[in-house]
Design an enzyme around this catalytic site. Sequence first.
Site, PDB file in Angstrom:
ATOM      1  CG  ASP A  22      -2.088   0.938   1.090  1.00  0.00           C
ATOM      2  OD1 ASP A  22      -2.382   1.374  -0.034  1.00  0.00           O
ATOM      3  OD2 ASP A  22      -2.721   1.258   2.130  1.00  0.00           O
ATOM      4  CG  ASN A  24       2.150   1.647  -5.081  1.00  0.00           C
ATOM      5  OD1 ASN A  24       2.968   1.435  -4.198  1.00  0.00           O
ATOM      6  ND2 ASN A  24       1.734   0.706  -5.911  1.00  0.00           N
ATOM      7  CG  HIS A  39       0.114   2.304  -9.280  1.00  0.00           C
ATOM      8  ND1 HIS A  39      -0.112   1.874  -7.992  1.00  0.00           N
ATOM      9  CD2 HIS A  39      -0.988   3.017  -9.635  1.00  0.00           C
ATOM     10  CE1 HIS A  39      -1.288   2.322  -7.579  1.00  0.00           C
ATOM     11  NE2 HIS A  39      -1.843   3.024  -8.556  1.00  0.00           N
ATOM     12  CD  GLU A  69     -13.477  -4.664  -1.974  1.00  0.00           C
ATOM     13  OE1 GLU A  69     -12.297  -5.066  -2.041  1.00  0.00           O
ATOM     14  OE2 GLU A  69     -14.429  -5.402  -1.651  1.00  0.00           O
ATOM     15  CG  LEU A 133       9.316 -17.128  -3.592  1.00  0.00           C
ATOM     16  CD1 LEU A 133       9.027 -17.246  -2.103  1.00  0.00           C
ATOM     17  CD2 LEU A 133       9.846 -15.725  -3.907  1.00  0.00           C
TER      18      LEU A 133
HETATM   19  C1  IPE Z   1      -5.500  -2.697  -0.463  1.00  0.00           C
HETATM   20  O1  IPE Z   1      -5.148  -1.353  -0.597  1.00  0.00           O
HETATM   21  C2  IPE Z   1      -5.410  -3.393  -1.776  1.00  0.00           C
HETATM   22  C3  IPE Z   1      -4.070  -3.519  -2.347  1.00  0.00           C
HETATM   23  C4  IPE Z   1      -2.937  -3.134  -1.811  1.00  0.00           C
HETATM   24  C5  IPE Z   1      -4.023  -4.163  -3.630  1.00  0.00           C
HETATM   25  P1  IPE Z   1      -6.227  -0.200  -0.769  1.00  0.00           P
HETATM   26  O2  IPE Z   1      -5.474   1.049  -0.854  1.00  0.00           O
HETATM   27  O3  IPE Z   1      -7.137  -0.549  -1.878  1.00  0.00           O
HETATM   28  O4  IPE Z   1      -7.043  -0.324   0.596  1.00  0.00           O
HETATM   29  P2  IPE Z   1      -7.928   0.755   1.360  1.00  0.00           P
HETATM   30  O5  IPE Z   1      -8.934   1.253   0.378  1.00  0.00           O
HETATM   31  O6  IPE Z   1      -7.026   1.851   1.833  1.00  0.00           O
HETATM   32  O7  IPE Z   1      -8.534  -0.001   2.504  1.00  0.00           O
HETATM   33  C1  IPE Z   2      -1.425   0.288  -3.419  1.00  0.00           C
HETATM   34  O1  IPE Z   2      -1.210   1.646  -3.419  1.00  0.00           O
HETATM   35  C2  IPE Z   2      -1.580  -0.290  -4.812  1.00  0.00           C
HETATM   36  C3  IPE Z   2      -2.953  -0.656  -5.173  1.00  0.00           C
HETATM   37  C4  IPE Z   2      -3.996  -0.642  -4.388  1.00  0.00           C
HETATM   38  C5  IPE Z   2      -3.171  -1.067  -6.549  1.00  0.00           C
HETATM   39  P1  IPE Z   2      -2.430   2.681  -3.460  1.00  0.00           P
HETATM   40  O2  IPE Z   2      -2.732   2.966  -4.889  1.00  0.00           O
HETATM   41  O3  IPE Z   2      -3.556   2.191  -2.655  1.00  0.00           O
HETATM   42  O4  IPE Z   2      -1.762   3.950  -2.794  1.00  0.00           O
HETATM   43  P2  IPE Z   2      -2.443   4.919  -1.723  1.00  0.00           P
HETATM   44  O5  IPE Z   2      -2.920   4.038  -0.597  1.00  0.00           O
HETATM   45  O6  IPE Z   2      -3.551   5.635  -2.394  1.00  0.00           O
HETATM   46  O7  IPE Z   2      -1.321   5.807  -1.293  1.00  0.00           O
HETATM   47 MG    MG Z   3      -4.067   2.400  -0.682  1.00  0.00          MG
END
Ligand code: IPE
Ligand code: IPE
Ligand code: MG
Length: 254
Positions: A22, A24, A39, A69, A133
Amino acid sequence: MSQLLSQIDKGRLPKHIAIIMDGNGRWAKEQGQDRLFGHYHGVESVRNIVEGCAELGVGYLTLYAFSTENWDRPEYEVVGLMELLVTTIRNEVESLSKNNIRLHVIGDMSMLPEYARKELNEALEITAKNTGLNLVMALSYSGRWELLNAVKNIAYEVKTGKLSVEQIDQDTLQQYLCTSEFPDPELMIRTSGEYRISNFLLYQLAYAELYFTNVRWPDFRKENLYEAILDYQARERRFGKTGEQIADEVGSVK
Ligand code: IPE
Ligand code: IPE
Ligand code: MG
């Protein structure tokens, strides 16, 4: 060798590590860049952590790359992520093979665009015989989707007489999950300072040790992984028993 790496007890590694990658988007925003920039940089972390797990001898690494989601995000981001997925798989499959890494995918593949599904299937086939792995990518995945699917499939088996209600136990349920071939994660890491599960491996994380770090995913490297493993190794896993019982068990094994 790194200071942290030398402290890790190789005999007590988690067999399965699961990571919610999480942060990115926030990482990119903090630099005045577009979310997709984050990303792209996240892929570098994936490479580094996969390599780190393979070097250590961790058996299974599950990476949460895209949730059910996440389909509700702006279209340009979803499309960008799908394209990134395809180019990454294409670029990495050779190095996965060279390093004896076997790729697996869990999630609702029917939701993915055809070109992405094709690329993934090829990579699954190319790496199918590898014995190092196990790299499990959770794509278009959510725990509730998985459990719903399992319940439907079990109900269907009962309806068609292949299974009786009395036969259903925890092993049956486990066999109907997408993770039936993998042990449950022992360590779950979430980056970027959020303290939630976000629909990840809801059943399988029952007794996982949870580790949260403020480091954003694009900044996460092997050293951060080692810190998480050391934290895990310092914990007492009790599985409902008392600390005294665990101490006795450890004593009797020694
Ligand atoms: C969870 O991250 C899903 C992934 C890392 C793929 P999200 O960024 O979607 O989660 P929430 O919305 O903050 O709970
Ligand atoms: C996680 O990073 C990657 C995916 C959910 C695809 P986010 O895109 O959720 O990054 P934040 O949480 O908005 O910073
Ligand atoms: Mg996120």
